[in-house]
Design an enzyme around this catalytic site. Sequence first.
Site, short mmCIF file in Angstrom:
data_model
loop_
_atom_site.label_atom_id
_atom_site.label_comp_id
_atom_site.label_asym_id
_atom_site.label_seq_id
_atom_site.Cartn_x
_atom_site.Cartn_y
_atom_site.Cartn_z
N ARG A 24 0.86 -1.19 0.00
CA ARG A 24 0.00 0.00 0.00
C ARG A 24 0.89 1.23 0.00
O ARG A 24 1.84 1.33 0.78
CB ARG A 24 -0.91 0.03 1.23
CG ARG A 24 -2.00 1.10 1.10
CD ARG A 24 -2.74 1.32 2.39
NE ARG A 24 -3.94 2.12 2.20
CZ ARG A 24 -3.96 3.43 1.98
NH1 ARG A 24 -2.82 4.11 1.93
NH2 ARG A 24 -5.10 4.07 1.82
N ASP B 107 -4.33 8.48 -0.10
CA ASP B 107 -5.59 7.74 -0.11
C ASP B 107 -6.28 8.05 -1.42
O ASP B 107 -6.67 9.19 -1.68
CB ASP B 107 -6.46 8.18 1.08
CG ASP B 107 -7.51 7.14 1.43
OD1 ASP B 107 -7.53 6.08 0.78
OD2 ASP B 107 -8.32 7.39 2.36
N GLU C 290 -12.08 5.27 -3.90
CA GLU C 290 -12.40 3.86 -3.77
C GLU C 290 -13.17 3.34 -4.98
O GLU C 290 -14.11 3.97 -5.46
CB GLU C 290 -13.25 3.63 -2.50
CG GLU C 290 -12.53 3.95 -1.21
CD GLU C 290 -11.45 2.94 -0.89
OE1 GLU C 290 -11.64 1.76 -1.23
OE2 GLU C 290 -10.43 3.33 -0.30
N ARG D 182 -1.28 -5.54 4.81
CA ARG D 182 -0.58 -4.94 3.69
C ARG D 182 0.66 -4.21 4.20
O ARG D 182 0.64 -3.64 5.30
CB ARG D 182 -1.48 -3.97 2.94
CG ARG D 182 -2.74 -4.58 2.37
CD ARG D 182 -3.63 -3.53 1.73
NE ARG D 182 -4.04 -2.51 2.69
CZ ARG D 182 -4.89 -1.52 2.42
NH1 ARG D 182 -5.43 -1.42 1.21
NH2 ARG D 182 -5.21 -0.64 3.35
#
Length: 336
Positions: A166, A171, A174, A214
């Site tokens: 990751r 971010d 999604e 992750r």
Amino acid sequence: MGWWASWSSGSGQDPEDRSTPPSDSSHTEEKPKNRWLWPSSTDSDRAARAASSQTGVDWNSKLNAFDWKQFTEPRNLIPNVLLTGGILFVVYVHQRFLRRVPEATAISPADFRKRSLLGQVTSVGDGDNFRLYHTPGGRLVGWGWLPWMKVPTDKKELKDRTIHIRLAGIDAPELSHFGRPAQPYAHEAHQWLTSYLLNRRVRAHIHRVDQYKRVIATVYVRNMLDFPPFRRRDVSLEMLKRGLATIYEAKSGVEFGGEENERAYRAAEQDAKQRGRGLWKDKNFESPREYKIRMGIEYPLDGGHQNKNSEGTLSTLTRWLTPSRDAPRKRGQKER
């Protein structure tokens, strides 16, 4: 005729035979045959046995005894030290740099924040994570061109053999998961990251493991066609510059890989906002953090509970399957 008389008188020697000289008492002793300049093995054995019988030495214990002094001699000590040191160095290099890490659980905790992993990206799952096949040593040790050091392409061969990475500090919007709709610009971020990383060699500076197993890492990639060529680029920083991701904001678990990276990431996000790039074109854009809170994936930063009307599918199923702790107490109060 005197000579005939002497011969016929019983003498055993022919007076006319001159082939053999008359015997002499001084020549009666025989001389040893095949005499060499040095003593033979039998002579040395006899001398050794005679010496041992005189001194009383136990030759069995003498021959079976181990002489440790031979190891302290320079001619034996130096080669042994060099050979042992060479073997230990090769083992250290293999364990530290050339040992392949199959998945995230195989990474030693001591390696986090101290080691980087070189590998090839095999798949991109979302806008901020991908799968890495670790290839320690890269092309220098044969990865990619030796027949037995090829990166698998079949999904069955890649199962349990890749590391879930990751990207640190960001971010991305999604994609649709578990019945939830995809965010705006989620497909754009995923497509850009796929075209930028898929089947390319990257170096991941690993920091730690998150709650989803992750590995959070700062990932760098080099491109021959870049200017200047083979310039090292931070993937997280490039996504922020293009407006394809936001700064990762959470109550806990935020990882930037250092204060310098955090300052660079925040400056890149602010510049993308001012220029209206990517997802910042929409003034009413819902950030990935806000989207996760609305869908019930995460809680707000203040720790407050989410509204029941905004619960997502995952949180709703969890609430149905897990009874409330207050239910037995309320039920008992009603019975009273």
